[in-house]
Design a protein around this motif. Structure first.
Motif, PDB file in Angstrom:
ATOM      1  N   SER A  92      85.231 138.674  -0.716  1.00 50.98           N
ATOM      2  CA  SER A  92      86.270 139.260   0.139  1.00 50.98           C
ATOM      3  C   SER A  92      85.685 140.079   1.280  1.00 50.98           C
ATOM      4  O   SER A  92      86.409 140.464   2.203  1.00 50.98           O
ATOM      5  N   GLN A  93      84.372 140.329   1.243  1.00 52.82           N
ATOM      6  CA  GLN A  93      83.731 141.161   2.247  1.00 52.82           C
ATOM      7  C   GLN A  93      82.956 140.306   3.253  1.00 52.82           C
ATOM      8  O   GLN A  93      82.510 139.212   2.929  1.00 52.82           O
TER       9      GLN A  93
ATOM     10  N   ARG B 214      88.290 133.490   5.297  1.00 47.76           N
ATOM     11  CA  ARG B 214      88.462 134.932   5.083  1.00 47.76           C
ATOM     12  C   ARG B 214      88.800 135.639   6.385  1.00 47.76           C
ATOM     13  O   ARG B 214      89.662 136.522   6.426  1.00 47.76           O
TER      14      ARG B 214
ATOM     15  N   GLY C 224      92.361 135.323   7.203  1.00 54.49           N
ATOM     16  CA  GLY C 224      93.291 136.037   6.352  1.00 54.49           C
ATOM     17  C   GLY C 224      93.497 135.432   4.975  1.00 54.49           C
ATOM     18  O   GLY C 224      94.322 135.917   4.196  1.00 54.49           O
TER      19      GLY C 224
ATOM     20  N   ARG D  86      92.459 134.956   1.167  1.00 55.78           N
ATOM     21  CA  ARG D  86      91.791 135.894   0.263  1.00 55.78           C
ATOM     22  C   ARG D  86      91.303 135.191  -0.995  1.00 55.78           C
ATOM     23  O   ARG D  86      91.892 134.187  -1.420  1.00 55.78           O
TER      24      ARG D  86
ATOM     25  N   ASP E  65      93.670 133.347  -3.693  1.00 61.04           N
ATOM     26  CA  ASP E  65      94.799 132.638  -3.091  1.00 61.04           C
ATOM     27  C   ASP E  65      94.796 131.176  -3.525  1.00 61.04           C
ATOM     28  O   ASP E  65      93.746 130.580  -3.778  1.00 61.04           O
TER      29      ASP E  65
ATOM     30  N   ALA F 130      88.848 130.960  -3.952  1.00 61.31           N
ATOM     31  CA  ALA F 130      90.275 130.685  -3.927  1.00 61.31           C
ATOM     32  C   ALA F 130      90.520 129.395  -4.708  1.00 61.31           C
ATOM     33  O   ALA F 130      89.575 128.727  -5.144  1.00 61.31           O
TER      34      ALA F 130
END
Length: 441
Positions: free
Chosen positions: A15-16, A132, A135, A137, A140, A166
């Motif tokens: 996520s980073q 990512r 948008g 994540r 998802d 995801a």
């Protein structure tokens, strides 16, 4: 400065941002020079076609001491790659190749792209970075409606979704009613497809009695064909979601070369830790400064299997300073092409391909025109072609059906064929106009 390897830089939290995303411009350019020197050396030492090309131009990898020195090296293009068909462009032994993709071209021979384990990992990492950035994540559910197969879109996007951790729904293209059903039943948060196909899905939802604004979709990552800000606005109004661009081409890597920020939506950021872009004047080959419009040229800095050095994409755009990722420049919208390639629903094709197929069919003449329209929001190509004067109208109609079938098989795109009477199409004593683009601008 010391240059860490990609594995040392890789974040543990998908996520980073990747550490390279946050590098300054100076750090990016230092990394580019090191990787560029390695890439040119790999091409020269590993691929005979590059060695012959550079020797004939009087340059060698030793001449690359600064980034500006890249301009000393000659360009490459599709024809350069086709001459290496099928595997002579690879810089590694075949036992190191883990996947092969290919795209069709004017001569009937595809351009063949190979990937090592490291190439596939880099590709998945950059697609994940684009998703990512737009948008999407981790966690998802993502509906992937890009086509699977030799086309890089489907499998490239698939690997990136999984790299992001995801959940991928590998739907591929077509079967609109089934797509609508699965989106309704599975309720994915994001979708990947071409922009025109997403509008076609909207019609599918309406036909099923579903308001597209009431679906679960919140993010769309769209590519494989040019699209405008006006189309973006229509898509976002239609689905009540955020639509972002993703850019790539199979020879350079596939999707993931550049991606758009979901917060800014201000043009796609090129991941310059892996690709060195240039803009050139398509007529003089002069390298143009940031901000000027011209033809986009790419050098792949980290590809192992298929080196790509100064590859002419024929896409017309401009380079812009970075915003969300200041060290990485952005590319403006593609405004056109410097050649005559047609992009039809994500498939690249050329008039000469149609000619090659048509001339192999009895009863069809070499006189044809391609008309591009957008009925029902989907691009459509109609081939108007004359039958030969020594055949009947019935023979001509049968040949037209054969032409449509062979275009679908060999190029991968459906089209409509209208067989005209001999002499019905305009002739020209100068440059013949083959393409009539009647799609709304």
């Amino acid at each position: 400065m010391s240059i860490e390897t990609p594995s040392e830089l890789a974040p543990t939290d998908p996520s980073q941002p990747d550490p390279e995303e946050l590098m300054s411009r100076a750090e990016i350019e230092a990394l580019q020079l090191t990787r560029l020197q390695d890439a040119v050396r790999r091409a020269y030492d590993g691929v005979e076609a590059y060695r012959e090309l550079y020797d004939s131009h009087g340059v060698s990898p030793d001449d690359l001491q600064t980034l500006d020195d890249l301009a000393k090296f000659p360009f490459t293009d599709k024809e350069f790659l086709r001459r290496a068909y099928p595997f002579k462009g690879f810089a590694v032994p075949m036992e190191q190749i883990r996947r092969i993709h290919a795209s069709s071209g004017t001569t009937g021979l595809p351009t063949v792209v190979g990937y090592t384990d490291e190439d596939l990992d880099t590709w998945a990492t950059l697609v994940a970075r684009c998703l990512r950035f737009a948008g999407v994540r981790p966690g998802d559910m993502v509906h992937n409606a890009y086509g699977y197969g030799l086309f890089t879109g489907g499998l490239g996007a698939h690997a990136g979704i999984e790299k992001l951790r995801a959940t991928v729904i590998p739907m591929s293209g077509g079967q609109t009613e089934k797509q609508v059903q699965l989106i309704e039943d599975f309720r994915p948060r994001a979708i990947l497809c071409t922009p025109t196909y997403l509008l076609a899905l909207a019609d599918g939802f309406r036909a099923a009695g579903v308001d597209p604004r009431e679906t679960s979709l919140e993010v769309a990552v769209l590519g494989a064909e040019p699209w405008t800000d006006e189309m973006r606005r229509e898509i976002e109004r239609t689905f009540d979601l955020r639509a972002c661009d993703i850019y790539g081409l199979s020879e350079v890597m596939g999707p993931g070369v550049a991606g758009e920020s979901g917060e800014r939506q201000d043009a796609s950021t090129i991941w310059e830790d892996h690709f060195r872009p240039e803009i050139i004047d398509p007529f003089t080959d002069e390298v143009l400064p940031t901000g000027q419009h011209g033809e986009l040229v790419f050098t792949a800095l980290t590809k192992q299997a298929l080196p790509i050095i100064r590859y002419r994409t024929h896409d017309l755009t401009q380079l812009l300073p970075g915003t969300d990722r200041p060290g990485h420049r952005r590319m403006g919208r593609i405004t056109g092409r410097s050649d005559d390639m047609i992009i039809l629903r994500g498939v690249n094709l050329f008039p000469s391909q149609i000619e090659e197929i048509a001339l192999g069919i009895d009863h069809l003449s070499p006189h044809f025109q391609l008309r591009l329209t957008r009925p029902d929001r989907m691009d459509q190509m109609t081939v108007h072609i004359e039958r030969r004067s020594d055949c009947t109208a019935e023979d001509g109609e049968g040949a037209g059906r054969t032409l449509a079938e062979r275009i679908k098989i060999r190029i991968g795109s459906s089209c409509r064929v209208v067989v005209e009477e001999p002499g019905a199409l305009a002739r020209s004593s100068g440059k013949l106009r083959r393409i009539y683009d009647e799609r709304p601008k």
